[in-house]
Design a protein around this motif. Structure first.
Motif, PDB file in Angstrom:
ATOM      1  N   LEU A 139      32.380 -15.707  -4.104  1.00  0.00           N
ATOM      2  CA  LEU A 139      32.597 -15.148  -2.770  1.00  0.00           C
ATOM      3  C   LEU A 139      32.825 -13.641  -2.850  1.00  0.00           C
ATOM      4  O   LEU A 139      32.226 -12.865  -2.095  1.00  0.00           O
ATOM      5  N   PHE A 140      33.657 -13.207  -3.778  1.00  0.00           N
ATOM      6  CA  PHE A 140      33.940 -11.779  -3.909  1.00  0.00           C
ATOM      7  C   PHE A 140      32.765 -11.019  -4.517  1.00  0.00           C
ATOM      8  O   PHE A 140      32.579  -9.842  -4.225  1.00  0.00           O
ATOM      9  N   LYS A 141      31.974 -11.674  -5.354  1.00  0.00           N
ATOM     10  CA  LYS A 141      30.768 -11.018  -5.870  1.00  0.00           C
ATOM     11  C   LYS A 141      29.814 -10.713  -4.720  1.00  0.00           C
ATOM     12  O   LYS A 141      29.121  -9.709  -4.723  1.00  0.00           O
ATOM     13  N   TRP A 142      29.803 -11.601  -3.757  1.00  0.00           N
ATOM     14  CA  TRP A 142      28.934 -11.418  -2.611  1.00  0.00           C
ATOM     15  C   TRP A 142      29.520 -10.402  -1.622  1.00  0.00           C
ATOM     16  O   TRP A 142      28.791  -9.601  -1.038  1.00  0.00           O
ATOM     17  N   LEU A 143      30.839 -10.408  -1.444  1.00  0.00           N
ATOM     18  CA  LEU A 143      31.491  -9.563  -0.446  1.00  0.00           C
ATOM     19  C   LEU A 143      31.740  -8.127  -0.890  1.00  0.00           C
ATOM     20  O   LEU A 143      31.609  -7.207  -0.092  1.00  0.00           O
ATOM     21  N   LEU A 144      32.155  -7.946  -2.138  1.00  0.00           N
ATOM     22  CA  LEU A 144      32.536  -6.611  -2.575  1.00  0.00           C
ATOM     23  C   LEU A 144      31.333  -5.691  -2.645  1.00  0.00           C
ATOM     24  O   LEU A 144      30.235  -6.112  -3.011  1.00  0.00           O
ATOM     25  N   PRO A 145      31.546  -4.428  -2.305  1.00  0.00           N
ATOM     26  CA  PRO A 145      30.429  -3.489  -2.394  1.00  0.00           C
ATOM     27  C   PRO A 145      29.999  -3.317  -3.849  1.00  0.00           C
ATOM     28  O   PRO A 145      30.819  -3.293  -4.762  1.00  0.00           O
ATOM     29  N   LYS A 146      28.691  -3.243  -4.024  1.00  0.00           N
ATOM     30  CA  LYS A 146      28.154  -3.059  -5.364  1.00  0.00           C
ATOM     31  C   LYS A 146      28.396  -1.626  -5.808  1.00  0.00           C
ATOM     32  O   LYS A 146      28.222  -0.693  -5.040  1.00  0.00           O
ATOM     33  N   PRO A 147      28.793  -1.424  -7.072  1.00  0.00           N
ATOM     34  CA  PRO A 147      29.005  -0.049  -7.537  1.00  0.00           C
ATOM     35  C   PRO A 147      27.684   0.692  -7.606  1.00  0.00           C
ATOM     36  O   PRO A 147      26.668   0.149  -8.039  1.00  0.00           O
ATOM     37  N   LYS A 148      27.720   1.919  -7.139  1.00  0.00           N
ATOM     38  CA  LYS A 148      26.509   2.730  -7.156  1.00  0.00           C
ATOM     39  C   LYS A 148      26.451   3.466  -8.486  1.00  0.00           C
ATOM     40  O   LYS A 148      27.409   4.095  -8.908  1.00  0.00           O
ATOM     41  N   LEU A 149      25.312   3.369  -9.115  1.00  0.00           N
ATOM     42  CA  LEU A 149      25.119   4.045 -10.380  1.00  0.00           C
ATOM     43  C   LEU A 149      24.715   5.485 -10.111  1.00  0.00           C
ATOM     44  O   LEU A 149      23.830   5.752  -9.304  1.00  0.00           O
ATOM     45  N   ALA A 150      25.364   6.399 -10.783  1.00  0.00           N
ATOM     46  CA  ALA A 150      25.032   7.816 -10.623  1.00  0.00           C
ATOM     47  C   ALA A 150      23.752   8.099 -11.393  1.00  0.00           C
ATOM     48  O   ALA A 150      23.548   7.598 -12.506  1.00  0.00           O
ATOM     49  N   PRO A 151      22.858   8.883 -10.810  1.00  0.00           N
ATOM     50  CA  PRO A 151      21.624   9.200 -11.526  1.00  0.00           C
ATOM     51  C   PRO A 151      21.928  10.043 -12.762  1.00  0.00           C
ATOM     52  O   PRO A 151      22.793  10.907 -12.754  1.00  0.00           O
ATOM     53  N   VAL A 152      21.222   9.751 -13.826  1.00  0.00           N
ATOM     54  CA  VAL A 152      21.398  10.484 -15.068  1.00  0.00           C
ATOM     55  C   VAL A 152      20.546  11.742 -14.991  1.00  0.00           C
ATOM     56  O   VAL A 152      19.339  11.673 -14.732  1.00  0.00           O
ATOM     57  N   PRO A 153      21.157  12.901 -15.195  1.00  0.00           N
ATOM     58  CA  PRO A 153      20.368  14.135 -15.104  1.00  0.00           C
ATOM     59  C   PRO A 153      19.423  14.254 -16.300  1.00  0.00           C
ATOM     60  O   PRO A 153      19.703  13.753 -17.390  1.00  0.00           O
ATOM     61  N   ASP A 154      18.302  14.896 -16.044  1.00  0.00           N
ATOM     62  CA  ASP A 154      17.345  15.144 -17.125  1.00  0.00           C
ATOM     63  C   ASP A 154      17.909  16.217 -18.036  1.00  0.00           C
ATOM     64  O   ASP A 154      18.262  17.308 -17.603  1.00  0.00           O
ATOM     65  N   VAL A 155      18.027  15.872 -19.305  1.00  0.00           N
ATOM     66  CA  VAL A 155      18.553  16.811 -20.285  1.00  0.00           C
ATOM     67  C   VAL A 155      17.402  17.206 -21.204  1.00  0.00           C
ATOM     68  O   VAL A 155      16.726  16.331 -21.764  1.00  0.00           O
ATOM     69  N   PRO A 156      17.153  18.503 -21.335  1.00  0.00           N
ATOM     70  CA  PRO A 156      16.082  18.926 -22.240  1.00  0.00           C
ATOM     71  C   PRO A 156      16.366  18.461 -23.663  1.00  0.00           C
ATOM     72  O   PRO A 156      17.521  18.366 -24.091  1.00  0.00           O
ATOM     73  N   SER A 157      15.331  18.189 -24.388  1.00  0.00           N
ATOM     74  CA  SER A 157      15.480  17.670 -25.749  1.00  0.00           C
ATOM     75  C   SER A 157      16.144  18.665 -26.678  1.00  0.00           C
ATOM     76  O   SER A 157      16.796  18.281 -27.652  1.00  0.00           O
ATOM     77  N   GLU A 158      16.041  19.987 -26.402  1.00  0.00           N
ATOM     78  CA  GLU A 158      16.706  20.963 -27.239  1.00  0.00           C
ATOM     79  C   GLU A 158      18.219  20.807 -27.174  1.00  0.00           C
ATOM     80  O   GLU A 158      18.918  20.950 -28.172  1.00  0.00           O
TER      81      GLU A 158
END
Length: 176
Positions: free
Chosen positions: A151-170
């Motif tokens: 019930l709580f899995k259905w009711l509770l708001p899903k956590p929003k994943l923060a977008p991972v920033p693009d990091v240059p390979s250097e």
């Protein structure tokens, strides 16, 4: 109509929303289900006045949100009053304490005859009710916990994943 809307808005703003905020603050569905199950089981114990202490102890022991557990135990206290007599009757029959009349007239008669004996009988009956509650508390708590998780899995708001920033390979190679 306006009065009903104003009262409804007030109750939502001052009671419902703060309760939901307290219950939902950073809790997983499993921890919220455990908190609600523990608070519910503790809140219906047939002994008036021990729910706060018992709720605090249970929440601390199982590392639950203490405030939320005590709040849930307070919210189910009307059930405590409704279930007190059935728990006491169950305890009396489980422990064969004999027939104890729980009507107001019969209790008045007991107190008029011998008030010390009446207190003794009511104390034993209440203790038997607490014992009956203790026998049922764990299975009911576990069952309630298992029902509340989905019930709580259905009711509770899903956590929003923060977008991972693009990091240059250097930069990655510099970090490593």
């Amino acid at each position: 109509m306006f009065v009903f809307t104003a009262i409804s808005d007030f109750v939502k703003r001052r009671l419902v929303q703060p309760v939901l905020n307290l219950l939902w603050q950073g809790m997983t569905p499993r921890s919220l289900a455990a908190t609600v199950a523990a608070g519910t089981v503790v809140g219906v114990i047939p002994a008036i006045g021990v729910t706060t202490l018992l709720g605090t102890l249970v929440a601390a022991r199982f590392r639950l949100n203490i405030a939320a557990t005590v709040l849930v135990s307070y919210l189910v206290q009307p059930l405590q009053l409704l279930l007190a007599i059935p728990f006491i009757r169950l305890g009396i029959s489980l422990f064969s304490l004999g027939e104890l009349r729980l009507s107001l007239a019969e209790m008045q008669t007991m107190f008029n005859a011998d008030w010390v004996e009446a207190l003794n009988k009511l104390w034993q009956a209440n203790l038997a009710g607490v014992a009956a509650w203790a026998l049922l508390a764990t299975p009911v708590g576990v069952l309630l916990y298992l029902v509340l998780i989905p019930l709580f899995k259905w009711l509770l708001p899903k956590p929003k994943l923060a977008p991972v920033p693009d990091v240059p390979s250097e930069q990655i190679t510099q970090i490593i």
